[in-house]
Design a protein around this motif. Structure first.
Motif, PDB file in Angstrom:
ATOM      1  N   UNK A   1      -2.571   5.033  -0.591  1.00  0.00           N
ATOM      2  CA  UNK A   1      -1.530   4.165  -1.139  1.00  0.00           C
ATOM      3  C   UNK A   1      -0.301   4.941  -1.589  1.00  0.00           C
ATOM      4  N   UNK A   2      -0.419   6.251  -1.743  1.00  0.00           N
ATOM      5  CA  UNK A   2       0.720   7.072  -2.169  1.00  0.00           C
ATOM      6  C   UNK A   2       1.615   7.487  -1.006  1.00  0.00           C
ATOM      7  N   UNK A   3       1.174   7.293   0.226  1.00  0.00           N
ATOM      8  CA  UNK A   3       1.921   7.757   1.392  1.00  0.00           C
ATOM      9  C   UNK A   3       2.712   6.598   2.004  1.00  0.00           C
ATOM     10  N   UNK A   4       4.032   6.692   1.931  1.00  0.00           N
ATOM     11  CA  UNK A   4       4.912   5.630   2.415  1.00  0.00           C
ATOM     12  C   UNK A   4       5.552   6.050   3.734  1.00  0.00           C
ATOM     13  N   UNK A   5       5.645   5.097   4.665  1.00  0.00           N
ATOM     14  CA  UNK A   5       6.208   5.390   5.973  1.00  0.00           C
ATOM     15  C   UNK A   5       5.440   6.444   6.737  1.00  0.00           C
TER      16      UNK A   5
END
Length: 362
Positions: free
Chosen positions: A223-227
């Motif tokens: 959930x901490x990794x965006x894109x």
């Protein structure tokens, strides 16, 4: 305690609740948690793996129920995997001491719903998910059940949001129609019956891509990794040139509304099921629309609603233009100081068909 006018509390009013001690937290509340009409809630330090989902009932606390159902505790510090198909309960950093007559309601944030991550707020002596009774004093917890993908979660992450209601907030159908005449809330002739009805778009203006279906066997989503993630590793594209598709039982789909929707600055909205008998599927996990969603002055010029669709027991034919849900509009207690999309880094203003922000966008 400040007296608030009837309606959904705006950002500056939520800040007053924090200042007065009606909202407290184990860690200081960051300014970025306060949205135009809601407060983002943060995960605590531990997840309790439980045997089953539960409500406490009118006479018991969540702590007492956890003693009955906990299988083991999962520390979240540094990140921990919450496994697909399992149920977890996580104490939140925020707690409430609401004044008499004020209620609250919670919902998953939009990116969380698009991951098919079922998250619901529970309270002590609670008889309904995502609803906080008038004058509630006590802690908040979130039940998390990953449905399509296992996820990595850590303390402080914001999966849910909460709104605060003072008095009667719902707009009648007559008021909603009058609002549409003053400032259009949808780009088509409105279907108004217990709210604004919306339908599904299965005839895109270009091409045949109408949605995505979650793959059954994938890696985890941090959930901490965006894109970060490649969509094709987790999703199958859904195409049609017929204007209809067949939903498979148990499958999860991301589709989009046919209508472009507007939430004016003095309104908020919540997505609700259209009819229990509309078909063998449910639409949505994420439910709140902040003031300014789709509003031209906030950079929206009408935004379509992304639909999170899960089919139930039987295959079901979904047709283009079929009414699948409704938006219930509510009055704001005050004009927000910030609007959705206007300088607050909103992810889905002006959106069409779009996966959650964890996936790379083409």
């Amino acid at each position: 305690m400040t007296e608030f006018a009837s309606g959904v509390l705006a950002d500056h009013q939520i800040a007053q609740l924090i200042a007065s001690g009606a909202i407290t937290a184990s860690h200081p509340i960051a300014e970025g948690q306060i949205q135009p009409a809601s407060l983002d809630l943060r995960l605590g330090d531990v997840a309790y793996r439980v045997r089953a989902s539960f409500l406490t009932g009118a006479a018991r606390t969540v702590t007492e129920r956890l003693a009955d159902f906990t299988m083991h505790a999962v520390p979240l510090t540094g990140g921990a995997v919450l496994e697909k198909g399992c149920v977890y309960v996580v104490p939140l950093r925020e707690a409430l001491s609401l004044p008499p007559g004020m209620t609250a309601a919670a919902s998953a944030k939009s990116s969380i719903g698009r991951l098919d991550l079922l998250t619901r707020i529970i309270t002590d002596r609670g008889t309904a998910f995502d609803r906080v009774p008038a004058g509630y004093t006590g802690p908040l917890y979130v039940e998390i059940c990953p449905r399509s993908f296992s996820v990595v979660a850590e303390p402080g992450q914001m999966l849910n949001q909460i709104i605060f209601r003072q008095g009667q907030t719902l707009m009648s159908d007559a008021e909603l129609l009058d609002l549409h005449r003053q400032t259009p809330i949808v780009n088509t002739d409105p279907v108004i019956s217990d709210g604004l009805g919306f339908s599904v778009d299965l005839r895109p203006a270009t091409g045949t891509l109408i949605g995505y279906r979650a793959k059954p066997h994938t890696g985890v989503v941090d959930l901490a990794k965006l894109g970060h993630y490649t969509p094709s590793d987790y999703w199958e594209e859904v195409h049609t040139d017929t204007g209809w598709i067949i939903l498979d039982p148990g499958a999860f789909y991301i589709l989009v509304s046919r209508e472009a929707i507007v939430i004016p600055p003095l309104q908020a909205a919540e997505m609700a099921p259209y009819l229990a008998m509309v078909g063998e599927f449910r639409v949505h996990y994420a439910g709140f629309f902040d003031p300014g969603f789709g509003w031209a002055d906030a950079g929206g010029t009408g935004s379509r609603g992304v639909l999170e669709v899960r089919c139930h027991e039987a295959p079901f034919v979904l047709e283009h233009g079929q009414i699948v849900g409704r938006l219930v509009y509510e009055r704001m207690s005050s004009h927000p100081r910030a609007l959705y999309g206007a300088g607050i880094a909103s992810n889905y203003q002006g959106q069409g068909l779009k996966l959650s922000k964890h996936f790379a966008q083409s």
